[in-house]
Write a protein that holds these residues in place. Structure first.
Motif, short mmCIF file in Angstrom:
data_model
loop_
_atom_site.label_atom_id
_atom_site.label_comp_id
_atom_site.label_asym_id
_atom_site.label_seq_id
_atom_site.Cartn_x
_atom_site.Cartn_y
_atom_site.Cartn_z
N GLN A 165 0.84 -1.19 0.00
CA GLN A 165 0.00 0.00 0.00
C GLN A 165 0.88 1.25 0.00
N VAL A 166 0.23 2.38 -0.25
CA VAL A 166 0.97 3.65 -0.37
C VAL A 166 0.70 4.53 0.83
N LEU A 167 1.78 5.07 1.39
CA LEU A 167 1.70 6.15 2.37
C LEU A 167 2.19 7.38 1.63
N LEU A 168 1.26 8.28 1.30
CA LEU A 168 1.55 9.42 0.43
C LEU A 168 1.85 10.66 1.26
N GLU A 169 3.07 11.15 1.15
CA GLU A 169 3.49 12.33 1.91
C GLU A 169 3.37 13.56 1.01
N LEU A 170 2.50 14.49 1.40
CA LEU A 170 2.25 15.67 0.60
C LEU A 170 3.43 16.63 0.64
N ASP A 171 3.50 17.47 -0.38
CA ASP A 171 4.61 18.42 -0.50
C ASP A 171 4.17 19.77 0.06
N LEU A 216 0.67 14.61 6.35
CA LEU A 216 0.75 16.08 6.31
C LEU A 216 1.96 16.52 7.12
N PRO A 217 3.02 17.01 6.47
CA PRO A 217 4.16 17.54 7.23
C PRO A 217 3.74 18.72 8.09
N GLU A 218 4.39 18.88 9.19
CA GLU A 218 4.06 19.96 10.13
C GLU A 218 4.11 21.32 9.46
N SER A 219 5.05 21.49 8.52
CA SER A 219 5.24 22.80 7.87
C SER A 219 4.11 23.16 6.92
N MET A 220 3.17 22.24 6.65
CA MET A 220 2.02 22.58 5.80
C MET A 220 1.07 23.53 6.52
#
Length: 365
Positions: A159-165, A187-191
């Motif tokens: 499966q995919v764990l999709l890390e947003l930019d 969702l990275p904290e910096s988003m």
């Protein structure tokens, strides 16, 4: 239709020494549903030499909280012969403790070696689910993922764990990724930014991206450098964002349990379908509306040519939705139509007879 509760997890980027303590403390206090934590501390060389873990090597020390933990393996983008042994031991330990799955590092530059390593883990009977970390900041993310997926023979355990930019300044079109087995969006904290009240929010472009995933049965993970500093506010914000989305239609909700699952082809000529299967079909309201319009046109054409009673037969009537539409089409044209319902399923026949007596006023043969 009630809103589905969104599953939200935490991935602490700071050092965590004990998974059980993190779950009982930060995770529960901040309102997270699960967490991604490293399986071991960075003692790979020791594990490589000894072939097993010592208690002091482990972050996830027991199976007590396995129901709410995903285990992150150490980096794979190094010496792959070395990594294969360490990663294999970690995956076996994850299976032993009953973790929800393991999370790999991001696919690096050595894609074939990464794929071979992943295949060696998935080939074992006791393999847990494996979430491949895919970072959208990598412009070749989909090509790398697709190559790895093909090398692993499209394993259902993959499966995919999709890390947003977080750096993107416009909403990202997710249609390509929505066709992939994405089960977690990170969702990275910096988003997050802060609104006028000092609470964390997502900028509009990221709101649109996150909202696009909320209609899917996936989980979100918030990365954090300090679980005690604003994680709970971010989780509450995401839940609020989910509740503010348009209410999901009955048709979309009806298909949830079939989404991203390879279905065994139905054999209605050989097997008697279950009532629940008929019910799923019947949720497709637009389909039956088009059937009714087609019957209105057909009845109108025949009535214009033949000045006698029209016989309309519904072959494979199921629980009767097309029969109801046929009767409605006849009423709309005030046409003389005799409707016959033909069905081989004896269980569905009981439903047809009941509807004929109570709903169709014995107008159907």
């Amino acid at each position: 239709m009630p809103f589905k509760r969104i599953s939200i997890g935490a991935e602490p980027l700071q050092t965590v020494d004990d998974a059980d303590a993190f779950v009982a403390g930060d995770m529960v206090r901040e309102g997270a549903d699960f967490a991604i934590l490293p399986i071991i501390r960075c003692h790979e060389e020791k594990v490589m030499n000894w072939g097993h873990f010592e208690p002091e090597d482990l972050v996830i020390k027991s199976a007590d909280n396995s129901y709410c933990l995903l285990g992150a393996t150490s980096s794979w983008d190094s010496d792959y012969e070395y990594t294969e042994t360490v990663a294999g031991i970690q995956a076996e330990y994850a299976g032993y403790t009953g973790l929800k799955g393991v999370v790999t590092s991001a696919i690096g530059s050595k894609v074939p070696a990464f794929g071979r390593l992943l295949y060696s883990i998935l080939a074992k009977e006791s393999s847990p689910k494996v979430y491949v970390r895919v970072c959208l900041s990598d412009e070749n993310a989909w090509q790398k993922w697709n190559r790895v997926r093909v090398m692993c023979n499209h394993s259902p355990q993959l499966q995919v764990l999709l890390e947003l930019d977080p750096s993107t300044e416009k909403a990202v079109d997710m249609k390509q990724w929505m066709a992939e087995p994405v089960h977690i969006v990170v969702l990275p904290e910096s988003m997050f930014t802060k609104n006028a009240g000092g609470y964390p929010v997502l900028p509009r472009q990221h709101q649109a991206t996150v909202a696009a995933w909320m209609d899917y049965d996936i989980a979100f993970v918030i990365q954090t450098t300090d679980a005690g500093s604003g994680l709970g506010d971010r989780i509450r914000y995401l839940r609020h964002l989910g509740q503010s989305q348009p209410e999901r239609s009955v048709q979309n909700s009806a298909s949830d349990e079939y989404r991203d699952i390879l279905q065994v082809p139905l054999q209605p000529l050989m097997d008697h379908l279950e009532s629940a299967t008929y019910e799923t079909f019947e949720q497709d309201e637009p389909k039956y509306a088009h059937y009714e319009e087609a019957m209105v046109r057909a009845i109108g054409d025949v009535a214009a040519r033949l000045k006698r009673r029209i016989v309309l037969m519904v072959v494979g009537a199921g629980r009767g939705p097309l029969v109801s539409r046929a009767l409605r089409a006849a009423r709309r044209l005030e046409a003389d139509v005799h409707v016959i319902a033909l069905e081989k399923n004896p269980n569905a026949m009981v439903e047809l007879q009941r509807k004929n007596a109570t709903l169709w006023l014995n107008k159907v043969e």
